[in-house]
Design a protein around this motif. Structure first.
Motif, short mmCIF file in Angstrom:
data_model
loop_
_atom_site.label_atom_id
_atom_site.label_comp_id
_atom_site.label_asym_id
_atom_site.label_seq_id
_atom_site.Cartn_x
_atom_site.Cartn_y
_atom_site.Cartn_z
N LEU A 1 36.03 -93.43 99.91
CA LEU A 1 37.32 -92.75 99.11
C LEU A 1 38.56 -93.75 99.26
CD1 LEU A 1 36.88 -89.10 99.83
CD2 LEU A 1 36.15 -90.24 97.61
N GLN A 2 38.95 -94.13 100.50
CA GLN A 2 39.94 -94.78 100.65
C GLN A 2 39.80 -96.39 100.04
OE1 GLN A 2 41.84 -94.85 104.70
NE2 GLN A 2 43.45 -96.37 104.03
N GLY A 3 38.68 -96.86 100.01
CA GLY A 3 38.35 -98.15 99.70
C GLY A 3 38.70 -98.11 98.03
N ALA A 4 38.15 -97.00 97.66
CA ALA A 4 38.31 -97.01 96.01
C ALA A 4 39.66 -96.79 95.67
CB ALA A 4 37.63 -95.74 95.50
N ALA A 5 40.43 -96.18 96.53
CA ALA A 5 41.83 -95.94 96.27
C ALA A 5 42.81 -97.17 96.20
CB ALA A 5 42.40 -94.99 97.21
N ALA A 6 42.12 -97.86 97.40
CA ALA A 6 42.86 -99.38 97.62
C ALA A 6 42.53 -100.25 96.34
CB ALA A 6 42.31 -99.63 98.75
N ASP A 7 41.41 -100.21 95.70
CA ASP A 7 41.11 -101.15 94.52
C ASP A 7 41.88 -100.66 93.29
OD1 ASP A 7 39.05 -102.66 95.93
OD2 ASP A 7 37.50 -101.30 95.66
N ILE A 8 41.76 -99.19 93.15
CA ILE A 8 42.72 -98.71 92.05
C ILE A 8 44.25 -98.85 92.22
CG2 ILE A 8 43.22 -96.76 90.61
CD1 ILE A 8 40.45 -95.59 91.53
N TYR A 9 44.65 -98.73 93.41
CA TYR A 9 46.21 -98.79 93.34
C TYR A 9 46.65 -99.82 94.39
CZ TYR A 9 45.68 -94.05 91.56
OH TYR A 9 45.61 -93.04 90.65
N ASN A 10 46.64 -99.78 95.67
CA ASN A 10 47.08 -100.82 96.56
C ASN A 10 46.62 -100.34 97.93
OD1 ASN A 10 49.54 -99.67 97.90
ND2 ASN A 10 50.18 -100.02 95.68
N VAL A 11 46.57 -101.23 98.87
CA VAL A 11 46.28 -100.61 100.32
C VAL A 11 47.13 -99.85 100.90
CG1 VAL A 11 45.80 -101.62 102.64
CG2 VAL A 11 44.99 -102.98 100.70
N GLN A 12 48.34 -99.88 100.68
CA GLN A 12 49.32 -99.12 101.31
C GLN A 12 49.14 -97.43 100.82
OE1 GLN A 12 53.43 -100.37 100.99
NE2 GLN A 12 54.20 -99.31 102.74
N PHE A 13 49.13 -97.31 99.34
CA PHE A 13 48.88 -96.07 99.10
C PHE A 13 47.50 -95.56 99.36
CE2 PHE A 13 47.69 -93.17 95.64
CZ PHE A 13 48.76 -92.22 95.53
N ALA A 14 46.63 -96.41 99.35
CA ALA A 14 45.28 -95.57 99.83
C ALA A 14 45.25 -95.04 101.20
CB ALA A 14 44.26 -96.99 100.15
N PHE A 15 46.39 -94.99 102.00
CA PHE A 15 46.55 -94.00 103.15
C PHE A 15 46.88 -92.49 103.02
CE2 PHE A 15 47.10 -98.44 105.43
CZ PHE A 15 46.37 -98.24 106.27
N ILE A 16 46.71 -92.59 101.61
CA ILE A 16 46.92 -91.21 101.32
C ILE A 16 45.72 -90.20 101.29
CG2 ILE A 16 46.13 -91.53 98.70
CD1 ILE A 16 48.96 -89.05 99.75
N VAL A 17 44.43 -90.96 101.52
CA VAL A 17 43.17 -90.27 101.61
C VAL A 17 43.21 -89.77 103.22
CG1 VAL A 17 40.78 -90.56 102.02
CG2 VAL A 17 42.12 -91.76 100.20
N PRO A 18 43.40 -90.47 104.26
CA PRO A 18 43.49 -89.95 105.48
C PRO A 18 44.53 -88.76 105.86
CG PRO A 18 44.15 -92.23 105.62
CD PRO A 18 43.47 -91.96 104.28
N LEU A 19 45.67 -89.18 105.06
CA LEU A 19 46.73 -88.07 105.21
C LEU A 19 46.29 -86.93 104.83
CD1 LEU A 19 50.57 -88.56 104.05
CD2 LEU A 19 49.15 -86.75 103.16
N VAL A 20 45.82 -86.61 103.64
CA VAL A 20 44.99 -85.34 103.18
C VAL A 20 44.19 -84.80 104.37
CG1 VAL A 20 43.77 -83.96 101.37
CG2 VAL A 20 45.32 -86.02 100.83
#
Length: 420
Positions: A381-400
């Motif tokens: 899920l974080q990998g998909a978020a990093a591809d769609i947005y960026n590496v920094q924003f992808a940390f929203i996944v573990p934050l949740v």
């Protein structure tokens, strides 16, 4: 699968007299296995950016490393338990070490032919051996010495697990990631051969020790009928089910953060350092977890476990928020500090989830161990978020994920039996 200690009056399960030295040697070797488990797991944090660069992978594709590694826990655990029950724990350890050694050797042809699928296959075989080792070796730690010191021995072995996660990034950074910035692509392709050959040799030596030298006590593996004796399946305990979700998201979040560290630190607006340089900071992340384990153990003598879990999850939530919103040194040290507060989460969630299960404890423990497969899915899920947005924003996944852990420590841990 339940493990119980044989009556010490009827056999030599508890080391006494002249056997004590022999069992101390066994404990030392068993402790080395915990070190190897941590080492292998943390080495994936080095392998991911290496393979991403070598094969020009997307973040989602690179996270297949974690998927193959942690899916072994879900696929292999049950048949491994059946195998160990049939052949015994001693032979199970030997088999697990042999499979792990073979998995390490598979990295040689994978690197030679430069096929990503072969790397993933090698990882799955290696993880299968590690899973079999855990199913086989864990029970012995509790009986290799005086019963009243069993908890101390378990904490000691876990400390060596953390030591393995701290050392592995340095090892991998020197022997693997240094090739990415200093050698041509052909040399980079063979960078994993030497380190995994060294690991294969280590597992092979341990195999010989357990096969020919180390003698282990006998353990009774009779399984109680959990449901008929306790009157309730573990699945009827709400706090156990919520705890399993907690283990799922925690392992997934921890693995995700560790897996993205090197790429995140390489971002120009964060630290702008090479993969080789970033590997040293990954050791700080895991070293923080090792230190935090000792600090957390001391704090638990004064603070209730669930309250400490809430406090730590809040701290990680705040640190991840800073990681997402800030830049430079502030963002870098925020994400590295997450390791310290991660330290007590897994054992705390595990113990809270098993509270008051009675004879359903064995079944509950199996459910929680199965939930470790979160390490396979959350990073995707974080990998998909990093591809769609960026590496920094992808940390929203573990934050949740850490938000849920805070909920579990606040109220989800409370005992409640759902009537069938």
């Amino acid at each position: 699968m339940a493990f119980s200690i044989e009556n010490p009056e009827s056999n030599a399960s508890i080391p006494t007299g002249e056997n004590a030295g022999q069992y101390r040697s066994a404990l030392i070797v068993l402790t080395s296995l915990f070190f190897m488990w941590g080492f292998i797991t943390a080495l994936n944090d080095i392998l991911i950016p290496y393979l991403k660069s070598l094969f020009s992978l997307s973040y989602l594709q690179a996270m297949a490393v974690n998927f193959c590694f942690f899916s072994a826990y879900a696929i292999v655990s049950y048949p491994a338990g059946k195998f160990v029950k049939k052949v015994g724990f001693h032979k199970g350890i030997v088999a697990g070490l042999s499979i792990a050694a073979f998995g390490c050797l598979l990295f040689v042809p994978a690197a030679h032919f430069k096929v990503y699928a072969l790397f993933l296959a090698a990882l799955f075989v290696l993880a299968s051996g590690i899973t079999l080792l855990q199913v086989s070796a864990n029970p012995f730690v509790t009986i290799l010495g005086e019963p009243e010191k069993a908890a101390m021995r378990l904490n000691l072995t876990q400390a060596f697990n953390s030591l393995g996660t701290t050392v592995a990034p340095i090892f991998g950074g020197v022997l693997i990631l240094s090739y990415l910035s200093s050698a041509d692509n052909s040399d980079a392709g063979s960078a994993v051969q030497l380190p995994y050959l060294l690991l294969a040799a280590t597992f092979f030596v341990l195999t010989l020790l357990f096969w020919k030298v180390i003698k282990l006590p006998q353990i009774n593996t009779e399984e109680p009928n959990t449901e008929s004796q306790s009157g309730a399946s573990a699945w009827q305990h709400k706090h156990l089910v919520l705890g399993a979700i907690g283990i799922f998201v925690y392992v997934g979040a921890e693995v995700s953060v560790g897996s993205f560290l090197i790429n995140f630190l390489g971002e120009s607006h964060i630290a702008g350092i090479t993969e080789h340089q970033a590997a040293k900071y990954v050791s700080i992340f895991w070293g923080g977890a090792m230190v935090g384990r000792f600090v957390g153990a001391a704090l638990m003598t004064k603070i209730a476990a669930n309250k400490l879990l809430v406090l730590n999850s809040f701290c990680v939530f705040a640190l991840l928020l800073v990681t997402i919103l800030a830049e430079g040194q502030l963002a870098m040290w925020a994400i590295l500090s997450v390791g310290f507060f991660n330290s007590i989460m897994f054992p705390t969630i595990f113990s809270l989830a098993l509270n008051r299960l009675g004879l359903a404890t064995s079944q509950g423990s199996g459910i929680l161990c199965l939930a470790i497969v979160g390490g396979a899915f959350i990073p995707l899920l974080q990998g998909a978020a990093a591809d769609i947005y960026n590496v920094q924003f992808a940390f929203i996944v573990p934050l949740v994920c850490y938000l849920y852990i805070g909920f579990y420590g606040f109220t989800g841990y409370k005992y409640k039996l759902n009537k069938a």
